[in-house]
Design a protein around this motif. Structure first.
Motif, mmCIF file in Angstrom:
data_model
loop_
_atom_site.group_PDB
_atom_site.id
_atom_site.type_symbol
_atom_site.label_atom_id
_atom_site.label_comp_id
_atom_site.label_asym_id
_atom_site.label_seq_id
_atom_site.Cartn_x
_atom_site.Cartn_y
_atom_site.Cartn_z
ATOM 1 N N UNK A 224 1.567 16.264 41.520
ATOM 2 C CA UNK A 224 2.914 16.806 41.404
ATOM 3 C C UNK A 224 3.870 15.679 41.022
ATOM 4 N N UNK A 225 5.079 16.060 40.651
ATOM 5 C CA UNK A 225 6.146 15.092 40.370
ATOM 6 C C UNK A 225 5.705 14.047 39.348
ATOM 7 N N UNK A 226 5.056 14.515 38.288
ATOM 8 C CA UNK A 226 4.517 13.571 37.307
ATOM 9 C C UNK A 226 5.619 12.833 36.537
ATOM 10 N N UNK A 227 6.784 13.445 36.432
ATOM 11 C CA UNK A 227 7.873 12.804 35.701
ATOM 12 C C UNK A 227 8.304 11.490 36.356
ATOM 13 N N UNK A 228 7.982 11.319 37.637
ATOM 14 C CA UNK A 228 8.322 10.090 38.342
ATOM 15 C C UNK A 228 7.094 9.224 38.630
ATOM 16 N N UNK A 229 5.997 9.535 37.973
ATOM 17 C CA UNK A 229 4.757 8.796 38.206
ATOM 18 C C UNK A 229 4.345 7.952 37.008
ATOM 19 N N UNK A 230 3.790 6.788 37.287
ATOM 20 C CA UNK A 230 3.004 6.051 36.305
ATOM 21 C C UNK A 230 1.557 6.455 36.528
ATOM 22 N N UNK A 231 0.945 7.030 35.526
ATOM 23 C CA UNK A 231 -0.463 7.406 35.628
ATOM 24 C C UNK A 231 -1.296 6.425 34.802
ATOM 25 N N UNK A 232 -2.609 6.479 34.961
ATOM 26 C CA UNK A 232 -3.466 5.539 34.237
ATOM 27 C C UNK A 232 -4.702 6.243 33.694
ATOM 28 N N UNK A 233 -5.165 5.766 32.565
ATOM 29 C CA UNK A 233 -6.399 6.243 31.936
ATOM 30 C C UNK A 233 -7.231 5.013 31.574
ATOM 31 N N UNK A 234 -8.508 5.047 31.935
ATOM 32 C CA UNK A 234 -9.418 3.994 31.484
ATOM 33 C C UNK A 234 -10.572 4.626 30.711
ATOM 34 N N UNK A 235 -11.193 3.815 29.861
ATOM 35 C CA UNK A 235 -12.269 4.351 29.020
ATOM 36 C C UNK A 235 -13.348 3.306 28.802
ATOM 37 N N UNK A 274 -18.408 5.549 26.847
ATOM 38 C CA UNK A 274 -18.002 6.946 26.762
ATOM 39 C C UNK A 274 -17.369 7.493 28.028
ATOM 40 N N UNK A 275 -17.312 6.710 29.081
ATOM 41 C CA UNK A 275 -16.661 7.155 30.314
ATOM 42 C C UNK A 275 -15.154 7.288 30.082
ATOM 43 N N UNK A 276 -14.580 8.342 30.640
ATOM 44 C CA UNK A 276 -13.133 8.546 30.609
ATOM 45 C C UNK A 276 -12.684 8.806 32.045
ATOM 46 N N UNK A 277 -11.685 8.058 32.503
ATOM 47 C CA UNK A 277 -11.215 8.208 33.883
ATOM 48 C C UNK A 277 -9.700 8.348 33.906
ATOM 49 N N UNK A 278 -9.226 9.153 34.854
ATOM 50 C CA UNK A 278 -7.815 9.484 34.978
ATOM 51 C C UNK A 278 -7.375 9.241 36.417
ATOM 52 N N UNK A 279 -6.208 8.588 36.579
ATOM 53 C CA UNK A 279 -5.728 8.220 37.908
ATOM 54 C C UNK A 279 -4.276 8.639 38.081
ATOM 55 N N UNK A 280 -3.990 9.261 39.217
ATOM 56 C CA UNK A 280 -2.628 9.726 39.495
ATOM 57 C C UNK A 280 -2.484 9.969 40.995
ATOM 58 N N UNK A 281 -1.247 10.137 41.446
ATOM 59 C CA UNK A 281 -1.012 10.453 42.850
ATOM 60 C C UNK A 281 -1.131 11.962 43.055
ATOM 61 N N UNK A 282 -1.801 12.333 44.134
ATOM 62 C CA UNK A 282 -1.942 13.757 44.424
ATOM 63 C C UNK A 282 -0.739 14.284 45.179
ATOM 64 N N UNK A 283 -0.782 15.551 45.530
ATOM 65 C CA UNK A 283 0.293 16.132 46.318
ATOM 66 C C UNK A 283 0.310 15.484 47.693
ATOM 67 N N UNK A 284 1.439 14.907 48.033
ATOM 68 C CA UNK A 284 1.530 14.142 49.274
ATOM 69 C C UNK A 284 1.242 15.047 50.458
ATOM 70 N N UNK A 285 0.330 14.582 51.300
ATOM 71 C CA UNK A 285 -0.048 15.356 52.469
ATOM 72 C C UNK A 285 1.108 15.380 53.454
ATOM 73 N N UNK A 286 1.498 16.573 53.894
ATOM 74 C CA UNK A 286 2.623 16.719 54.820
ATOM 75 C C UNK A 286 2.181 16.397 56.242
#
Length: 286
Positions: A224-235, A274-286
């Motif tokens: 969630x809140x991706x507009x305020x996140x830096x995400x990452x992709x590695x390959x 050929x590996x593709x990986x995606x990193x981001x913050x998940x929905x913060x646990x309440x």
């Protein structure tokens, strides 16, 4: 800076970020063609991927206690607090090497302020945690504030990734020979994630074209809140598909920033080209 952020080479951060934020990286060891190399220093990922395509099986070893000892002692003698953000202890003994080194330094310098954190993350999952911690350190934030932020990222970092050939995971013991054989015959692309530091299968997808689409869908479900996140992709030497994934995410989720980088030699030796990986913050646990 009052606080020095230390990482290991399995964080896969670009050298430009290491330099800009004065991060210190301790190398894992890659064994190929009867030679030992220092990941990120004396071997390039392309060399590892090309060797794997030729059927070779590079091996890796954890970073040594001595390498951590030298780094920790240097910064402790300068009066800096040290925060080491480690590659998952479920995937490498590197974290334990750092703990051994920390104890050695504390025997000599009892006032040293050293923290070793098992991020339970890999590649730029670990790298993103260090990146944000280093930003705070550069602003001379307090140690506790940096630790609090790092632990928030540790507890909420998502890894979603796929490999091009199940054979590479089979070599590393992640799937059986039968699974790898059947998967190759059926052109199955596994989707995996990291759960509490371990690699865990998530789904099996028929056909490579569908897998990038599914990665974005899983990202929507979990984050969630991706507009305020830096995400990452590695390959794993696959800029084309990494760029396609980046474009899909930018079009649909408009993240604040995207870091994209090659998976380094140490992790690449297990994941394969050929590996593709995606990193981001998940929905913060309440």
């Amino acid at each position: 800076m009052n606080v020095q952020i230390v990482i290991d080479s399995a964080s896969d951060l670009p050298k430009s970020i290491l330099e800009d934020y004065q991060l210190e990286s301790v190398p894992l060891i890659v064994h190929l063609d009867d030679q030992d190399y220092l990941d990120g220093e004396t071997i390039e990922p392309k060399m590892v991927y090309d060797a794997m395509r030729e059927g070779k099986s590079p091996k890796t070893a954890q970073a040594t206690p001595e390498s951590f000892y030298n780094v920790f002692k240097k910064h402790a003698e300068q009066g800096k607090a040290i925060i080491y953000l480690a590659f998952s202890s479920e995937l490498s003994g590197t974290y334990q090497s750092a703990v051994i080194a920390k104890d050695q330094v504390l025997e000599e310098l009892p006032e040293a302020d050293i923290y070793c954190i098992d991020t339970r993350a890999a590649s730029l999952g670990c790298g993103l945690i260090a990146y944000h911690a280093a930003q705070l350190a550069q602003d001379n934030a307090d140690v506790q504030d940096i630790l609090d932020l790092a632990n928030h990222y540790v507890n909420n970092m998502e890894h979603i990734f796929t490999v091009d050939d199940l054979e590479y995971l089979q070599r590393g013991g992640r799937v059986s020979k039968a699974q790898a054989f059947v998967g190759s015959l059926l052109k199955i692309k596994p989707l995996l994630h990291v759960d509490d530091g371990k690699l865990v299968p998530l789904e099996k997808i028929r056909g490579s074209k569908k897998v990038l689409r599914r990665m974005v869908d899983v990202m929507k479900e979990r984050g969630e809140d991706f507009q305020n996140q830096t995400i990452a992709i590695t390959h794993g030497d696959d800029e084309e598909n990494a760029s396609k994934l980046k474009n899909l995410i930018q079009e649909e989720l408009s993240p604040k920033d995207v870091i994209i980088h090659t998976i380094g030699s140490a992790i690449g030796a297990h994941a394969g080209p050929g590996t593709i990986a995606l990193f981001f913050l998940n929905k913060v646990k309440k």
